[in-house]
Motif scaffolding. Structure first.
Motif, mmCIF file in Angstrom:
data_model
loop_
_atom_site.group_PDB
_atom_site.id
_atom_site.type_symbol
_atom_site.label_atom_id
_atom_site.label_comp_id
_atom_site.label_asym_id
_atom_site.label_seq_id
_atom_site.Cartn_x
_atom_site.Cartn_y
_atom_site.Cartn_z
ATOM 1 N N TYR A 1 0.845 -1.193 0.000
ATOM 2 C CA TYR A 1 0.000 0.000 0.000
ATOM 3 C C TYR A 1 0.882 1.244 0.000
ATOM 4 O O TYR A 1 1.931 1.268 0.636
ATOM 5 N N TYR B 1 0.538 5.351 0.941
ATOM 6 C CA TYR B 1 -0.239 6.421 1.578
ATOM 7 C C TYR B 1 0.604 7.690 1.520
ATOM 8 O O TYR B 1 1.831 7.632 1.330
ATOM 9 N N PHE C 1 -4.917 7.378 1.638
ATOM 10 C CA PHE C 1 -4.641 6.200 0.815
ATOM 11 C C PHE C 1 -4.401 6.615 -0.628
ATOM 12 O O PHE C 1 -5.119 7.458 -1.172
ATOM 13 N N LEU D 1 4.284 7.229 2.519
ATOM 14 C CA LEU D 1 4.472 6.029 3.332
ATOM 15 C C LEU D 1 4.033 4.793 2.568
ATOM 16 O O LEU D 1 3.009 4.798 1.892
ATOM 17 N N GLY E 1 -3.268 -9.034 2.447
ATOM 18 C CA GLY E 1 -4.120 -7.960 1.964
ATOM 19 C C GLY E 1 -5.591 -8.182 2.219
ATOM 20 O O GLY E 1 -6.426 -7.470 1.691
ATOM 21 N N THR E 2 -5.923 -9.152 3.025
ATOM 22 C CA THR E 2 -7.334 -9.388 3.317
ATOM 23 C C THR E 2 -7.766 -8.570 4.524
ATOM 24 O O THR E 2 -6.936 -8.057 5.273
ATOM 25 N N SER E 3 -9.057 -8.467 4.695
ATOM 26 C CA SER E 3 -9.572 -7.770 5.863
ATOM 27 C C SER E 3 -9.083 -8.476 7.117
ATOM 28 O O SER E 3 -9.210 -9.682 7.247
ATOM 29 N N GLY E 4 -8.482 -7.719 8.000
ATOM 30 C CA GLY E 4 -7.941 -8.322 9.206
ATOM 31 C C GLY E 4 -6.437 -8.407 9.211
ATOM 32 O O GLY E 4 -5.819 -8.635 10.242
ATOM 33 N N ASP E 5 -5.844 -8.238 8.056
ATOM 34 C CA ASP E 5 -4.386 -8.284 7.950
ATOM 35 C C ASP E 5 -3.764 -7.022 8.522
ATOM 36 O O ASP E 5 -4.207 -5.922 8.212
ATOM 37 N N THR E 6 -2.722 -7.184 9.301
ATOM 38 C CA THR E 6 -2.019 -6.024 9.839
ATOM 39 C C THR E 6 -1.100 -5.434 8.786
ATOM 40 O O THR E 6 -0.370 -6.166 8.109
ATOM 41 N N GLN E 7 -1.134 -4.124 8.667
ATOM 42 C CA GLN E 7 -0.230 -3.435 7.750
ATOM 43 C C GLN E 7 0.932 -2.849 8.540
ATOM 44 O O GLN E 7 0.745 -2.203 9.562
ATOM 45 N N TYR E 8 2.112 -3.075 8.027
ATOM 46 C CA TYR E 8 3.335 -2.591 8.653
ATOM 47 C C TYR E 8 3.933 -1.508 7.762
ATOM 48 O O TYR E 8 4.086 -1.707 6.551
ATOM 49 N N PHE E 9 4.288 -0.410 8.393
ATOM 50 C CA PHE E 9 4.719 0.762 7.639
ATOM 51 C C PHE E 9 6.236 0.870 7.557
ATOM 52 O O PHE E 9 6.968 0.494 8.474
ATOM 53 N N GLY E 10 6.680 1.406 6.439
ATOM 54 C CA GLY E 10 8.072 1.787 6.289
ATOM 55 C C GLY E 10 8.320 3.150 6.897
ATOM 56 O O GLY E 10 7.390 3.800 7.380
#
Lengths: 115, 114
Positions: free
Chosen positions: A33, A35, A45, A91, A98-107
């Motif tokens: 993703y 942002y 987004f 970011l 990528g499914t609902s519930g998946d945690t996204q980790y940012f750079g």
């Protein structure tokens, strides 16, 4: 890699120039993703990749913005003919599926300044 | 209507107090909720996620979810000056066209004073 990496960390450019921002997601993460966060603003987004395809690019603010992802890994966000309002922190985040519930980790982000 | 609403604050609490951060969301079908912490000049880092109604505790942090009221909160017990940051509430879209997209609130700026 251990985390999401982005380069460059800072980019200063002149109005009208093109810029490329790079994101290297966590190894094995299929979803990626982009942002952006403008000064004092929330996270906006831009685009989402599942593998190499972008099922949701509805957040790209104009046709000057484009992104691609190759090999299911590295992604590049390109901004053509940059404008001052493009100045922001860009970011990248990745998640395993990528499914609902998946945690996204940012750079760590790329701070873009357009003069 | 924004997808995710947060009190922008700023919220200021003394060291040792409980800080309460609140968030509402508009998509009733949302199933996954996240709290991120963002220090000034840094990228967001995940603190907690919650999927089920009720409370979820992790150390000094407790996330609370009420899907009927479309409300999620974060409590920070025994607040420390190092907790001073902006806290972002995020909700994952459950809609077909935007499945997986994170919608963020504008964030609540928390200051914990010694």
């Amino acid at each position: 890699g251990a985390g999401v990496s982005q380069s460059p960390s800072n980019k200063v450019t002149e109005k009208g120039k093109d810029v490329e921002l790079r994101c290297d997601p966590i190894s094995g993460h299929t979803a990626l993703y982009w942002y952006r966060q403008s000064l004092g603003q929330g996270l906006e987004f831009l685009i989402y990749f599942q593998g190499n395809s972008a099922p949701d690019k509805s957040g790209l603010p104009s046709d000057r913005f484009s992104a691609e992802r190759t090999g299911g890994s590295v992604s590049t966000l390109t901004i053509q003919r940059t404008q001052q309002e493009d100045s922001a922190v860009y970011l990248c985040a990745s998640s395993s599926r990528g499914t609902s519930g998946d945690t996204q980790y940012f750079g760590p982000g790329t701070r873009l300044t357009v003069l | 209507q924004k997808e995710v609403e947060q009190n922008s604050g700023p919220l200021s609490v003394p060291e040792g107090a409980i800080a309460s951060l609140n968030c509402t969301y508009s998509d009733r079908g949302s199933q996954s909720f996240f709290w991120y912490r963002q220090y000034s000049g840094k990228s967001p880092e995940l603190i907690m996620f919650i999927y089920s109604n009720g409370d979820k505790e992790d150390g000094r942090f407790t996330a609370q979810l009420n899907k009927a009221s479309q409300y999620v909160s974060l409590l920070i017990r025994d607040s420390q000056p190092s907790d001073s940051a902006t806290y972002l509430c995020a909700v994952i879209s459950n809609r077909g066209s935007t499945l997986g997209r994170l919608y963020f609130g504008r964030g609540t700026q928390l200051t914990v004073w010694p």
